[in-house]
Enzyme design. Structure first.
Site, PDB file in Angstrom:
ATOM      1  N   GLN A 265       1.412  -6.363   5.681  1.00 12.62           N
ATOM      2  CA  GLN A 265       1.769  -6.057   4.313  1.00 12.62           C
ATOM      3  C   GLN A 265       3.127  -6.687   4.012  1.00 12.62           C
ATOM      4  OE1 GLN A 265       1.032  -1.936   3.287  1.00 12.62           O
ATOM      5  NE2 GLN A 265      -0.972  -1.931   4.282  1.00 12.62           N
TER       6      GLN A 265
ATOM      7  N   GLU B  34      -6.445  -9.212   3.575  1.00 10.42           N
ATOM      8  CA  GLU B  34      -5.585  -8.566   4.570  1.00 10.42           C
ATOM      9  C   GLU B  34      -5.619  -9.450   5.811  1.00 10.42           C
ATOM     10  OE1 GLU B  34      -5.898  -4.381   5.474  1.00 10.42           O
ATOM     11  OE2 GLU B  34      -6.506  -3.919   3.421  1.00 10.42           O
TER      12      GLU B  34
ATOM     13  N   GLU C 127       0.855  -1.193   0.000  1.00 11.09           N
ATOM     14  CA  GLU C 127       0.000   0.000   0.000  1.00 11.09           C
ATOM     15  C   GLU C 127       0.890   1.241   0.000  1.00 11.09           C
ATOM     16  OE1 GLU C 127      -2.843   0.095   3.200  1.00 11.09           O
ATOM     17  OE2 GLU C 127      -3.630   2.051   2.589  1.00 11.09           O
TER      18      GLU C 127
ATOM     19  N   TYR D 294      -6.960  -8.974  11.571  1.00  5.96           N
ATOM     20  CA  TYR D 294      -5.688  -8.700  12.249  1.00  5.96           C
ATOM     21  C   TYR D 294      -5.786  -9.182  13.699  1.00  5.96           C
ATOM     22  CZ  TYR D 294      -4.508  -5.637   8.322  1.00  5.96           C
ATOM     23  OH  TYR D 294      -4.216  -5.144   7.074  1.00  5.96           O
TER      24      TYR D 294
ATOM     25  N   ASN E 243      -6.554   1.564   2.782  1.00  2.50           N
ATOM     26  CA  ASN E 243      -7.274   2.822   2.971  1.00  2.50           C
ATOM     27  C   ASN E 243      -6.862   3.851   1.926  1.00  2.50           C
ATOM     28  OD1 ASN E 243      -8.334   1.569   5.214  1.00  2.50           O
ATOM     29  ND2 ASN E 243      -7.022   2.617   6.681  1.00  2.50           N
TER      30      ASN E 243
ATOM     31  N   ASN F 273     -12.039  -0.938  -1.017  1.00  3.63           N
ATOM     32  CA  ASN F 273     -11.372  -1.483   0.174  1.00  3.63           C
ATOM     33  C   ASN F 273     -12.151  -1.124   1.434  1.00  3.63           C
ATOM     34  OD1 ASN F 273      -8.844  -2.471   1.694  1.00  3.63           O
ATOM     35  ND2 ASN F 273      -9.137  -0.423   2.538  1.00  3.63           N
ATOM     36  N   GLU F 274     -12.451  -2.113   2.246  1.00  2.00           N
ATOM     37  CA  GLU F 274     -13.051  -1.911   3.581  1.00  2.00           C
ATOM     38  C   GLU F 274     -14.146  -0.847   3.574  1.00  2.00           C
ATOM     39  OE1 GLU F 274     -10.017  -1.442   6.624  1.00  2.00           O
ATOM     40  OE2 GLU F 274      -9.448  -3.547   6.424  1.00  2.00           O
TER      41      GLU F 274
HETATM   42  O1  AHR Z   1      -2.990  -2.757   6.286  1.00  2.97           O
HETATM   43  C1  AHR Z   1      -3.212  -1.542   6.966  1.00  2.97           C
HETATM   44  C2  AHR Z   1      -4.641  -1.059   6.822  1.00  2.97           C
HETATM   45  O2  AHR Z   1      -5.495  -1.960   7.458  1.00  2.97           O
HETATM   46  C3  AHR Z   1      -5.189  -0.965   5.425  1.00  2.97           C
HETATM   47  O3  AHR Z   1      -4.896   0.240   4.806  1.00  2.97           O
HETATM   48  C4  AHR Z   1      -6.660  -1.088   5.630  1.00  2.97           C
HETATM   49  O4  AHR Z   1      -7.322  -1.679   4.556  1.00  2.97           O
HETATM   50  C5  AHR Z   1      -6.785  -1.881   6.919  1.00  2.97           C
HETATM   51  O5  AHR Z   1      -7.626  -1.275   7.818  1.00  2.97           O
END
Ligand code: AHR
Length: 505
Positions: A352, A293, A28, A245, A73, A173-174
């Site tokens: 990432q 992700e 990103e 995450y 993001n 995205n999201e």
């Molecule tokens: O990977 C970091 C961030 O986590 C990304 O930009 C977003 O998609 C997620 O919230």
């Protein structure tokens, strides 16, 4: 008295072939992922294109197969046209997502060229935050049309005569997250994603299209979001995303080590929502999951806070989390879950790749190095071959605050023994107990003639300690003592450990 956990590898209990797409990564425009990560003109190891050769080498060694780009993001306010054409003429812009300044020195053409050198497939995200269908079509035409149109000829004039042939596209995205620029309701997003997907398919019917699912299991809209989005898109998308995450919260190592159980539940719930939505829409197709992700990321850490106020830096140090051994064990365990769920998880991206919550770190003007999390990923990507095979595990449980009682030991195998296969078995093992070693006996009677080739374990006396740069770059894994009598393996997994055991004929 310690009990022995029994693991039976049943080569007949096949999940499916190992999907290379499970070993994806993510780059990103965030922090130093691109600038002083992938790209650092003037670095002694940078090529004529400014891309760092040492980073390329580590990316190849890591074994990532796809790279999702350019966000995250960031993509939700991004104008792709800013990143193409002569670099000196590209505009400098504010990036609202990460409160940074984006120089646009690297854009889609540089990224695709880098992917080709790294031997990975790009996975492109379009902006459905501040933009819409037309801009997505424009980017697709710019990238994938051979030539003879304004946009494809612009790509050619910019130095890419061949089409980029990007197959997989993320529709935003999201978009469920209130933090997202252009955040939308499920109904608004679903309609936009559906319109955009149908239009993109008119240009290229063979694309793999990914609709935005939930940003996490804990999102209040999780479930309802998937059903509503798929109500509008079930006929025209292939995958629904799921982002996940995990991090060590309040020192609760037992719960952290059970993160794979949470990921498994997340996948189960997304699949249920997808199947329900397809049935309700009367659509006779299967929508699988793109975990595009996933990682260990401490969202509450100081390093996760973007700059504020009048500070709009270029490539600030953001999300530069340093990983412990326990973090690496959890990364290994999450890959085990992804393999086990690859009946319905069709793609995944470690978020990432470089500098930002990343297995690969760099210093500007200095070295590139491996974090602890690099190793379980690289070993799994390298040795998971053939078919994913479920293992039966019978042993004690560990009590966790977050996930309830979970099996202390988990196991998954890959078997490349079928017709034309190399005849090798890779066994991935996890001990979720934060404080007890686990005696393990692996029954291989269904797979005669295998001999032990290598057994490595990732563990440490203090698993939450962050290793030094030299320690983590150097390997971290140790040989795991394993007794092999031809029918059974016997070993002891240290507390809080992940192991890879390889056998071959
Ligand atoms: O990977 C970091 C961030 O986590 C990304 O930009 C977003 O998609 C997620 O919230």
């Amino acid at each position: 008295m310690a009990t022995t956990t029994r693991v039976v590898v049943d080569a007949g209990d096949v999940v499916g072939p190992v999907r290379p797409e499970l070993f994806g990564g993510f780059v990103e425009h965030l922090g130093r992922a691109v600038y002083t990560g992938l790209h650092e003109p003037g670095h002694p190891l940078a090529g004529a294109d400014g891309m760092r050769g040492d980073v390329l080498d580590l990316v190849r060694e890591l074994g990532v197969t796809t790279v999702r780009y350019p966000g995250g993001n960031f993509v939700s306010a991004h104008r792709w046209e800013d990143g193409v054409g002569p670099p000196a003429q590209r505009p400098v812009r504010l990036d609202p997502a990460w409160h940074s300044t984006e120089p646009n020195t690297v854009g889609v053409d540089e990224l695709v060229a880098w992917c080709r050198r790294a031997g990975v497939e790009p996975m492109m995200a379009v902006n459905l935050g501040t933009r819409g269908t037309q801009e997505a079509l424009d980017l697709l035409e710019y990238c994938n049309h051979p030539g003879g149109t304004a946009l494809s000829d612009r790509r050619r004039a910019n130095g890419s005569p061949e089409p980029h042939r990007i197959r997989t596209w993320c529709l935003g995205n999201e978009m469920d997250g209130p933090w997202q620029v252009g955040h939308r309701s499920a109904d608004e997003y679903g309609r936009l994603a559906g319109r955009t997907a149908r239009a993109m398919r008119m240009l290229d019917p063979d694309l793999v299209l990914v609709a935005c699912g939930s940003s996490g299991l804990e999102m209040p809209t999780f479930g309802a979001w998937e059903r509503e989005v798929l109500r509008h898109t079930a006929d025209c998308v292939d995958l629904i995303s799921a982002h996940s995450y995990f991090w060590l919260r309040d020192g609760d190592l037992a719960s952290f080590l059970a993160s794979g159980v949470e990921l498994d539940r997340f996948v189960t719930d997304v699949v249920a929502a997808a199947d329900e939505a397809c049935a309700a829409a009367g659509v006779d197709r299967r929508i699988d999951v793109s975990v595009d992700e996933w990682n260990v990321w401490d969202l509450e850490a100081e390093t996760s806070r973007p700059p504020t106020g009048s500070d709009w830096p270029v490539a600030p140090r953001l999300l530069e989390q340093r990983y412990s051994v326990a973090d690496a064990v959890v990364v290994g365990s999450l890959l085990m879950t992804l393999l086990e769920r690859s009946d319905r998880v069709a793609a995944a991206s470690l978020a990432q790749l470089v500098n930002v919550i990343a297995p690969i770190m760099t210093e500007p003007g200095g070295p590139a190095w491996r974090q602890s999390t690099f190793h379980p990923f690289a070993l799994t990507a390298r040795w998971a071959r053939g078919d994913v095979v479920r293992c039966r595990v019978d042993g004690r449980e560990v009590a966790t605050a977050r996930s309830g009682d979970v099996p202390a030991v988990a196991a998954v195998a890959t078997w490349a023994g079928g017709a034309g296969g190399a005849g090798d078995l890779t066994l991935l093992l996890l001990n979720r107990s934060p404080d007890s070693a686990a005696a393990v006996e692996v029954d291989l009677r269904g797979l005669p003639g295998l001999g032990l080739r290598e057994a490595l374990v990732l563990a440490g006396p203090d698993p939450t300690r962050v290793p030094t740069l030299e320690e983590s770059d150097g390997g971290l894994l140790r040989t795991l003592p394993v007794a092999d009598d031809g029918a059974r393996l016997r070993t002891t997994l240290p507390a809080a450990s992940w192991a890879v055991v390889r056998l071959a004929r």
